[in-house]
Design a protein around this motif. Structure first.
Motif, PDB file in Angstrom:
ATOM      1  N   GLN A 120       0.807  -1.218   0.000  1.00 46.79           N
ATOM      2  CA  GLN A 120       0.000   0.000   0.000  1.00 46.79           C
ATOM      3  C   GLN A 120       0.844   1.273   0.000  1.00 46.79           C
ATOM      4  OE1 GLN A 120      -3.291   0.386  -0.287  1.00 46.79           O
ATOM      5  NE2 GLN A 120      -3.578  -1.812  -0.492  1.00 46.79           N
ATOM      6  N   SER A 121       2.151   1.144   0.109  1.00 47.56           N
ATOM      7  CA  SER A 121       3.029   2.311   0.188  1.00 47.56           C
ATOM      8  C   SER A 121       3.351   2.855  -1.204  1.00 47.56           C
ATOM      9  CB  SER A 121       4.330   1.934   0.907  1.00 47.56           C
ATOM     10  OG  SER A 121       4.079   1.434   2.200  1.00 47.56           O
ATOM     11  N   ASP A 122       3.688   4.132  -1.251  1.00 48.24           N
ATOM     12  CA  ASP A 122       4.145   4.744  -2.496  1.00 48.24           C
ATOM     13  C   ASP A 122       5.635   4.509  -2.717  1.00 48.24           C
ATOM     14  OD1 ASP A 122       1.644   6.230  -3.297  1.00 48.24           O
ATOM     15  OD2 ASP A 122       1.979   7.115  -1.324  1.00 48.24           O
ATOM     16  N   GLN A 123       6.376   4.440  -1.623  1.00 44.71           N
ATOM     17  CA  GLN A 123       7.816   4.201  -1.679  1.00 44.71           C
ATOM     18  C   GLN A 123       8.210   3.332  -0.491  1.00 44.71           C
ATOM     19  OE1 GLN A 123      10.673   5.633  -3.871  1.00 44.71           O
ATOM     20  NE2 GLN A 123      11.302   3.741  -2.883  1.00 44.71           N
ATOM     21  N   VAL A 124       9.035   2.327  -0.760  1.00 45.37           N
ATOM     22  CA  VAL A 124       9.535   1.444   0.298  1.00 45.37           C
ATOM     23  C   VAL A 124      11.055   1.529   0.323  1.00 45.37           C
ATOM     24  CG1 VAL A 124       9.753  -0.945   1.095  1.00 45.37           C
ATOM     25  CG2 VAL A 124       7.574  -0.144   0.137  1.00 45.37           C
ATOM     26  N   PHE A 125      11.591   1.680   1.524  1.00 43.44           N
ATOM     27  CA  PHE A 125      13.037   1.608   1.702  1.00 43.44           C
ATOM     28  C   PHE A 125      13.357   0.483   2.672  1.00 43.44           C
ATOM     29  CE2 PHE A 125      12.850   6.109   0.333  1.00 43.44           C
ATOM     30  CZ  PHE A 125      13.764   6.043  -0.711  1.00 43.44           C
ATOM     31  N   VAL A 126      14.189  -0.443   2.214  1.00 47.63           N
ATOM     32  CA  VAL A 126      14.687  -1.496   3.088  1.00 47.63           C
ATOM     33  C   VAL A 126      15.999  -0.989   3.692  1.00 47.63           C
ATOM     34  CG1 VAL A 126      15.460  -3.876   3.266  1.00 47.63           C
ATOM     35  CG2 VAL A 126      13.623  -3.276   1.675  1.00 47.63           C
ATOM     36  N   ILE A 127      16.050  -0.959   5.013  1.00 46.65           N
ATOM     37  CA  ILE A 127      17.218  -0.438   5.718  1.00 46.65           C
ATOM     38  C   ILE A 127      18.125  -1.616   6.041  1.00 46.65           C
ATOM     39  CG2 ILE A 127      18.010   1.090   7.545  1.00 46.65           C
ATOM     40  CD1 ILE A 127      15.783   2.221   5.691  1.00 46.65           C
ATOM     41  N   ALA A 128      19.353  -1.562   5.543  1.00 45.59           N
ATOM     42  CA  ALA A 128      20.295  -2.671   5.723  1.00 45.59           C
ATOM     43  C   ALA A 128      21.577  -2.159   6.359  1.00 45.59           C
ATOM     44  CB  ALA A 128      20.608  -3.328   4.382  1.00 45.59           C
ATOM     45  N   LYS A 129      22.002  -2.814   7.392  1.00 45.05           N
ATOM     46  CA  LYS A 129      23.280  -2.483   8.022  1.00 45.05           C
ATOM     47  C   LYS A 129      24.417  -3.050   7.177  1.00 45.05           C
ATOM     48  CE  LYS A 129      25.506  -2.712  12.565  1.00 45.05           C
ATOM     49  NZ  LYS A 129      25.373  -3.258  13.945  1.00 45.05           N
ATOM     50  N   ASN A 130      25.533  -2.360   7.161  1.00 40.57           N
ATOM     51  CA  ASN A 130      26.691  -2.800   6.386  1.00 40.57           C
ATOM     52  C   ASN A 130      27.345  -3.993   7.087  1.00 40.57           C
ATOM     53  OD1 ASN A 130      28.606  -2.725   4.318  1.00 40.57           O
ATOM     54  ND2 ASN A 130      29.986  -1.424   5.515  1.00 40.57           N
ATOM     55  N   ASP A 131      26.679  -5.127   6.975  1.00 47.38           N
ATOM     56  CA  ASP A 131      27.056  -6.344   7.688  1.00 47.38           C
ATOM     57  C   ASP A 131      26.584  -7.523   6.837  1.00 47.38           C
ATOM     58  OD1 ASP A 131      27.524  -7.825  10.539  1.00 47.38           O
ATOM     59  OD2 ASP A 131      25.649  -8.532   9.651  1.00 47.38           O
ATOM     60  N   ASP A 132      27.386  -8.573   6.771  1.00 48.73           N
ATOM     61  CA  ASP A 132      27.084  -9.697   5.873  1.00 48.73           C
ATOM     62  C   ASP A 132      25.718 -10.310   6.134  1.00 48.73           C
ATOM     63  OD1 ASP A 132      29.406  -9.429   4.451  1.00 48.73           O
ATOM     64  OD2 ASP A 132      30.494 -11.020   5.489  1.00 48.73           O
ATOM     65  N   GLU A 133      25.389 -10.550   7.412  1.00 43.57           N
ATOM     66  CA  GLU A 133      24.104 -11.174   7.722  1.00 43.57           C
ATOM     67  C   GLU A 133      22.944 -10.265   7.313  1.00 43.57           C
ATOM     68  OE1 GLU A 133      21.662 -13.237  11.432  1.00 43.57           O
ATOM     69  OE2 GLU A 133      23.449 -12.039  11.832  1.00 43.57           O
ATOM     70  N   HIS A 134      23.066  -8.977   7.599  1.00 42.55           N
ATOM     71  CA  HIS A 134      22.014  -8.032   7.239  1.00 42.55           C
ATOM     72  C   HIS A 134      21.835  -7.965   5.720  1.00 42.55           C
ATOM     73  CE1 HIS A 134      21.038  -5.780  11.054  1.00 42.55           C
ATOM     74  NE2 HIS A 134      22.053  -6.530  11.439  1.00 42.55           N
ATOM     75  N   LEU A 135      22.942  -7.940   4.986  1.00 37.34           N
ATOM     76  CA  LEU A 135      22.871  -7.854   3.532  1.00 37.34           C
ATOM     77  C   LEU A 135      22.260  -9.112   2.929  1.00 37.34           C
ATOM     78  CD1 LEU A 135      26.325  -6.173   2.825  1.00 37.34           C
ATOM     79  CD2 LEU A 135      24.076  -5.078   2.863  1.00 37.34           C
ATOM     80  N   TYR A 136      22.601 -10.262   3.500  1.00 37.15           N
ATOM     81  CA  TYR A 136      22.044 -11.529   3.004  1.00 37.15           C
ATOM     82  C   TYR A 136      20.536 -11.576   3.239  1.00 37.15           C
ATOM     83  CZ  TYR A 136      20.946 -16.507   2.803  1.00 37.15           C
ATOM     84  OH  TYR A 136      20.369 -17.720   2.516  1.00 37.15           O
ATOM     85  N   LYS A 137      20.093 -11.215   4.438  1.00 35.94           N
ATOM     86  CA  LYS A 137      18.660 -11.212   4.741  1.00 35.94           C
ATOM     87  C   LYS A 137      17.919 -10.194   3.878  1.00 35.94           C
ATOM     88  CE  LYS A 137      18.443 -14.177   8.239  1.00 35.94           C
ATOM     89  NZ  LYS A 137      17.576 -15.382   8.248  1.00 35.94           N
TER      90      LYS A 137
END
Length: 208
Positions: A120-137
């Protein structure tokens, strides 16, 4: 409606949501709402909203909190009940009639209710920490969202947090790991860095 989501906690998503709401309120002078679904605040269950008519004698003005930074805050809780899905579109539709900008801080969970908020959003931002596990998820989340998204679905960008003063070469590595370009960077501010020049204004995310 701008929704912020993180595949894992600890990305700085909620801090960014608050700063983004404050920045928009300050720069545009238009009505801004921070819709906090994160669960960090004790909010009203979405199931009690009843399409935001609040027939139980509870009005919107009774649960919206005015921030000293110039924006409104509404704390609602998602419990993962399938009945929530039918309420999300009416809730969002009601809020956009009252506010020029709605910043939605979503919980770090995967549920049909969260997915309905994203759609339902107009814009979505996925916030990712500069970390391997975060980037993989984050990569798995983006793939799942793209597999369900329609042609009229929202644009999905990635904001990389906890980055250093120099964006290369790890930005290219992060883009490879998440499978798409990084939209914005949010730099890590060391504790010993002097930030007096900010003078109380929120930091602004920047493009790579």
């Amino acid at each position: 409606i701008i929704s912020l989501y993180g595949a894992l906690p600890g990305t700085g998503k909620s801090t960014l949501a608050n700063n983004l709401a404050a920045s928009l309120a300050h720069e545009t002078r238009e009505p801004v709402l921070l819709l906090d679904f994160s669960g960090k605040q004790r909010g009203l269950s979405l199931l009690k909203c009843e399409r935001l008519n609040f027939r139980s004698e509870l009005g919107l003005q009774d649960i919206v909190v005015r921030s000293p930074l110039g924006y409104d805050r509404l704390n609602l809780d998602l419990v993962g009940d399938e009945r929530e899905i039918a309420l999300i579109a009416p809730v969002f539709g009601h809020l956009v009639k009252l506010y020029d900008y709605v910043i939605c801080d979503l919980p770090n969970t995967v549920s049909p209710s969260v997915f309905a908020c994203l759609v339902q959003s107009d814009q979505v931002f996925v916030i990712a920490k500069n970390d391997d596990e975060h980037l993989y998820k984050t990569r798995l989340l983006l793939q799942d969202f793209q597999s369900h998204a329609t042609a009229r679905g929202p644009k999905v960008g990635v904001i990389l947090t906890a980055v250093g003063a120099q964006c290369a070469p790890y930005m290219e590595e992060a883009e490879r790991k998440v499978g798409q370009p990084i939209s914005y960077l949010l730099r890590w501010i060391p504790e010993n860095e002097v930030i007096a020049a900010v003078d109380g204004s929120p930091y602004v995310i920047r493009r790579p």
